[in-house]
Write a protein that holds these residues in place. Sequence first.
Motif, PDB file in Angstrom:
ATOM      1  N   PHE A 117      60.955   5.964   9.907  1.00  0.00           N
ATOM      2  CA  PHE A 117      61.223   5.349  11.207  1.00  0.00           C
ATOM      3  C   PHE A 117      61.479   3.848  11.074  1.00  0.00           C
ATOM      4  N   GLY A 118      61.748   3.427   9.847  1.00  0.00           N
ATOM      5  CA  GLY A 118      62.073   2.028   9.615  1.00  0.00           C
ATOM      6  C   GLY A 118      60.893   1.111   9.420  1.00  0.00           C
ATOM      7  N   VAL A 119      59.683   1.662   9.373  1.00  0.00           N
ATOM      8  CA  VAL A 119      58.476   0.857   9.168  1.00  0.00           C
ATOM      9  C   VAL A 119      58.041   1.029   7.713  1.00  0.00           C
ATOM     10  N   VAL A 120      58.316   0.038   6.907  1.00  0.00           N
ATOM     11  CA  VAL A 120      57.997   0.101   5.482  1.00  0.00           C
ATOM     12  C   VAL A 120      56.799  -0.798   5.204  1.00  0.00           C
ATOM     13  N   LEU A 121      55.687  -0.190   4.816  1.00  0.00           N
ATOM     14  CA  LEU A 121      54.482  -0.934   4.506  1.00  0.00           C
ATOM     15  C   LEU A 121      54.359  -1.115   3.005  1.00  0.00           C
ATOM     16  N   PRO A 122      53.944  -2.295   2.553  1.00  0.00           N
ATOM     17  CA  PRO A 122      53.757  -2.507   1.120  1.00  0.00           C
ATOM     18  C   PRO A 122      52.598  -1.663   0.598  1.00  0.00           C
ATOM     19  N   PHE A 157      50.768   9.458   5.660  1.00  0.00           N
ATOM     20  CA  PHE A 157      51.611   9.192   6.819  1.00  0.00           C
ATOM     21  C   PHE A 157      52.128   7.752   6.774  1.00  0.00           C
ATOM     22  N   ALA A 158      51.235   6.811   6.454  1.00  0.00           N
ATOM     23  CA  ALA A 158      51.631   5.400   6.409  1.00  0.00           C
ATOM     24  C   ALA A 158      52.632   5.128   5.292  1.00  0.00           C
ATOM     25  N   VAL A 159      52.448   5.807   4.163  1.00  0.00           N
ATOM     26  CA  VAL A 159      53.284   5.533   2.991  1.00  0.00           C
ATOM     27  C   VAL A 159      54.596   6.315   3.016  1.00  0.00           C
ATOM     28  N   LEU A 160      54.567   7.561   3.519  1.00  0.00           N
ATOM     29  CA  LEU A 160      55.735   8.426   3.409  1.00  0.00           C
ATOM     30  C   LEU A 160      56.478   8.663   4.723  1.00  0.00           C
ATOM     31  N   VAL A 161      55.758   8.689   5.849  1.00  0.00           N
ATOM     32  CA  VAL A 161      56.390   9.032   7.120  1.00  0.00           C
ATOM     33  C   VAL A 161      56.907   7.797   7.856  1.00  0.00           C
ATOM     34  N   LEU A 162      56.111   6.757   7.937  1.00  0.00           N
ATOM     35  CA  LEU A 162      56.534   5.555   8.663  1.00  0.00           C
ATOM     36  C   LEU A 162      57.858   4.985   8.155  1.00  0.00           C
ATOM     37  N   PRO A 163      58.119   4.991   6.834  1.00  0.00           N
ATOM     38  CA  PRO A 163      59.427   4.493   6.373  1.00  0.00           C
ATOM     39  C   PRO A 163      60.609   5.265   6.952  1.00  0.00           C
TER      40      PRO A 163
END
Length: 215
Positions: free
Chosen positions: A76-81, A68-74
């Motif tokens: 919604f504009g939230v890109v985590l390294p 979810f953090a790696v594939l879904v959040l982006p």
Amino acid sequence: MVIADNMPAYLAGFRMTAQLTIVAGLGALVIGLTVAAMRVSPLGSLRVFAATYTELLRNMPLTLIFFFAVLVLPQFGVVLPLGYWTAVGCLTAYTSVFVAEAVRSGINAVGVGQAEAARAIGLTFGQSLTSVILPQAVRSVIPPLINVIIALAKNTSVAAGFAVVELTATGRRLAQQNPADVVLVLAGVALFYLVVTIPAGQLANLLERKVAFAR
């Protein structure tokens, strides 16, 4: 021997596992205490939010939280390294709900009369929670919290699939490099996990016996 020959790699992976456990564990304690306080708050909105947060994360596989953090959040504009901090965030969020439930069970174990007495002398909810209820709940909460941290140490292995070279990722790489010694390589990984989990488990058992004796 393959374990001795690759000891620097094992130690590097172990340090990363220990670092993930410590940082995520501290974060989970802070968030978990906050969520536990919200679960017993007199404000219904806080209780609903905390209960929803707890039920969602507690019943979701840790791997799915990573995805979810790696594939879904982006989306919604939230890109985590991809890497260490994403792993810390996912492990912290997942572990915090188990911390919250452990703390809440300790709070519920404190007699209702204690909270009523605190209100009778004019203490606010926050004051009664921090000064009266939590100090009494701590003794029964510490052993299960240690078990939560043990589970966290083992759950760090999920980060191996998300660009974090911790102990499991190190073992996988060494197994690929030494296909004839896969059993020994994995035994080395298991030994390093046991270095963390066995002493922590013994500490939890010791504290549990002391709590039982004190009661």
